[in-house]
Design an enzyme around this catalytic site. Structure first.
Site, PDB file in Angstrom:
ATOM      1  N   LYS A  22       0.835  -1.207   0.000  1.00 26.10           N
ATOM      2  CA  LYS A  22       0.000   0.000   0.000  1.00 26.10           C
ATOM      3  C   LYS A  22       0.870   1.257   0.000  1.00 26.10           C
ATOM      4  CE  LYS A  22      -1.627   1.583   4.099  1.00 26.10           C
ATOM      5  NZ  LYS A  22      -1.226   2.970   4.382  1.00 26.10           N
ATOM      6  N   ASN A  23       1.880   1.274   0.889  1.00 29.32           N
ATOM      7  CA  ASN A  23       2.653   2.505   1.050  1.00 29.32           C
ATOM      8  C   ASN A  23       3.647   2.738  -0.081  1.00 29.32           C
ATOM      9  OD1 ASN A  23       1.195   3.055   3.272  1.00 29.32           O
ATOM     10  ND2 ASN A  23       2.783   2.533   4.764  1.00 29.32           N
ATOM     11  N   CYS A 118      -4.337  13.146  12.741  1.00 30.96           N
ATOM     12  CA  CYS A 118      -5.048  11.869  12.831  1.00 30.96           C
ATOM     13  C   CYS A 118      -4.745  11.252  14.177  1.00 30.96           C
ATOM     14  CB  CYS A 118      -4.736  10.958  11.658  1.00 30.96           C
ATOM     15  SG  CYS A 118      -3.209  10.086  11.774  1.00 30.96           S
ATOM     16  N   ARG A 123       0.839  15.029  12.771  1.00 29.72           N
ATOM     17  CA  ARG A 123       1.302  14.810  11.407  1.00 29.72           C
ATOM     18  C   ARG A 123       1.244  16.053  10.514  1.00 29.72           C
ATOM     19  NH1 ARG A 123      -1.004   9.135   9.358  1.00 29.72           N
ATOM     20  NH2 ARG A 123       0.898   9.157   8.132  1.00 29.72           N
ATOM     21  N   ASP A 308       5.134   1.057  12.070  1.00 29.64           N
ATOM     22  CA  ASP A 308       3.934   0.372  11.565  1.00 29.64           C
ATOM     23  C   ASP A 308       3.821  -1.075  12.061  1.00 29.64           C
ATOM     24  OD1 ASP A 308       3.285   2.671  10.286  1.00 29.64           O
ATOM     25  OD2 ASP A 308       3.770   1.978   8.270  1.00 29.64           O
ATOM     26  N   ARG A 400      -8.392  -0.643   5.326  1.00 33.95           N
ATOM     27  CA  ARG A 400      -7.681   0.419   4.599  1.00 33.95           C
ATOM     28  C   ARG A 400      -6.341  -0.088   4.075  1.00 33.95           C
ATOM     29  NH1 ARG A 400      -6.988   5.990   7.580  1.00 33.95           N
ATOM     30  NH2 ARG A 400      -5.675   6.170   5.746  1.00 33.95           N
TER      31      ARG A 400
END
Ligand code: EPZ
Length: 420
Positions: A22-23, A118, A123, A308, A400
């Site tokens: 994803k990233n 968030c 951030r 993460d 997500r």
């Protein structure tokens, strides 16, 4: 609203195939705005954030054609894009800010929503904006939007990042690809996903060269060529499944990931007692009978331990044979999972950015609430290790970023289902 129901404890056993990252896919998709000719991006994970980025590209005028299996996409752009990135799209996914650089580089103007904070931290995007200003962009912020423009092409600059940021590095890399002259970016992030972005742009004809460990030299080109590119596999999904096996005394073959990219994680899993064999694109793990505690686990920029995977590794350390300590050094508020883990019986104390984990936890099932993507993965792992029926609410966080998470877990022996 959908929930996960897990009947634990389960052993994680069998084979899992890792999906696209994803990233890595998010900045690559944002950078397709730079192209006039069509590009094909393959190995996309079918997750919500990718859908959001594709919708954002559509809203900017890109024609997006998704393959039948939904894991590759062809993107066609005109010479000029639309230049408005709305709050409704950027607020749901902070990586939306990555369209700012390519819009300015190609169309010389943009109105892009400022992402809010968030749950894991405030951030800010100051490093993104500072580096784009150094490349020739001017901007003002009004009513939650960044109004940005450039007289014409962005120009080269020497930029030394004060702090290492994945997103700000990616923003500057993308924006410099078409700039006039040479850019030197120093102290940039070297996460494998950042390198994948550079490889993608170079494959499209960008002139980029690594000089030393954290410096990238870029010589702007006039345009980029049509290409087909496969994004790398997901580092965090790989880590999450390895931790699941270590946690449950499982035996798992993790396919489709290069172990050289996660040496820190593999060494830590060996330290807690897991037996690991690595091959060129495969990892086999046997979870330990007794999980050994870790006195000092510190998250940091790659190649250090990734933030993460902090929440997921904490679940593992809850079951260790003694006290462990985790320092979260990237985000100021990434301990949201702890209150939920306590509801399963974990004994964890928070002192500033330090979590002190007592170990020897016998997890007992409860109903839980997930707060963000990786926290929800951690709660799923804790549910897998808990005795009884664990219910996890708000699983949209999980969806997500993890493709078919529950299906993949079911395939390796976890009793998990989605319920309403
Ligand atoms: C990326 O976020 C990832 N997201 C995150 O993954 C990941 O946790 C993070 O990098 C760190 O590895 C994507 O790749 C889409 P940063 P990013 O800029 O780029 C501060 C997940 O779960 N900072 O490297 O936003 C910032 O507040 C997600 O998949 C500034 O102060 O992270 C943080 O403390 C969550 N000003 C630190 O730097 C800036 O302008 C590192 O953030 C930018 C960042």
């Amino acid at each position: 609203m959908k929930k996960f129901l897990i009947e634990g404890p389960c052993k994680v056993k069998g084979t899992v195939n890792i999906s696209g990252s994803k990233n890595s896919a998010l900045p690559i998709l944002a950078s397709t705005i730079l192209f006039d000719k069509y590009v094909e991006i393959k190995n996309l994970p079918r997750v919500k954030d990718i859908e959001t980025m594709l919708n954002l590209l559509r809203s900017l005028g890109s024609k997006v054609v998704i393959s039948k299996k939904k894991n590759s996409v062809k993107i066609y752009n005109k010479k000029r894009n639309k230049t408005f990135a709305s709050y409704s799209l950027v607020k749901t996914m902070r990586a939306g800010i990555l369209v700012l650089g390519p819009l300015i580089a190609k169309s010389y103007k943009a109105k892009v929503s400022l992402p809010g904070g968030c749950l894991i931290g405030s951030r800010p995007v100051n490093y993104h904006l500072n580096s784009l200003r150094r490349l020739g962009m001017s901007y003002k912020i009004s009513k939650g939007y960044i109004y940005a423009k450039a007289k014409n092409n962005l120009h080269g600059a020497n930029i030394n990042f004060k702090k290492i940021s994945v997103g700000a590095s990616e923003q500057a890399i993308i924006a410099s690809a078409l700039s006039k002259g040479k850019t030197l970016l120093k102290n940039i992030a070297i996460e494998p996903e950042v390198k994948d972005l550079v490889n993608f742009l170079v494959a499209g004809g960008a002139k980029m060269k690594w000089l030393g460990k954290r410096s990238l030299q870029i010589e702007g080109v006039k345009s980029l060529n049509s290409i087909s590119y496969s994004v790398m596999s997901d580092r965090i999904e790989t880590g999450t499944f390895l931790i699941a096996a270590a946690l449950t005394e499982g035996n798992l073959k993790v396919k489709n990931f290069n172990p050289k990219l996660i040496q820190t994680e593999i060494n830590l899993l060996k330290k807690v007692g897991a037996k690991i064999k690595t091959f060129s694109n495969e990892i086999i793990i046997q979870g330990p009978k007794k999980i050994i505690n870790i006195k000092n686990l510190i998250t940091g920029e790659y190649p250090k331990f990734p933030t993460d995977l902090q929440a997921q590794f904490m679940v593992l350390l809850c079951k260790a044979n003694g006290r462990s300590v985790i320092y979260e050094n990237i985000f100021e508020n990434r301990f949201m999972h702890i209150a939920e883990l306590r509801r399963l019986g974990a004994k964890i104390i928070i002192k500033n950015n330090r979590a002190i984990i007592e170990g020897n936890t016998k997890f007992e099932a409860a109903e839980l609430m997930s707060s963000d993507l990786r926290a929800s993965a951690a709660l799923v792992l804790a549910g897998v290790a808990s005795k009884g029926k664990t219910i996890i609410n708000r699983i949209y966080h999980c969806l997500r970023g993890y493709e078919d998470f529950d299906k993949k877990l079911r395939n390796v022996g976890v009793r998990i289902k989605r319920v309403s």
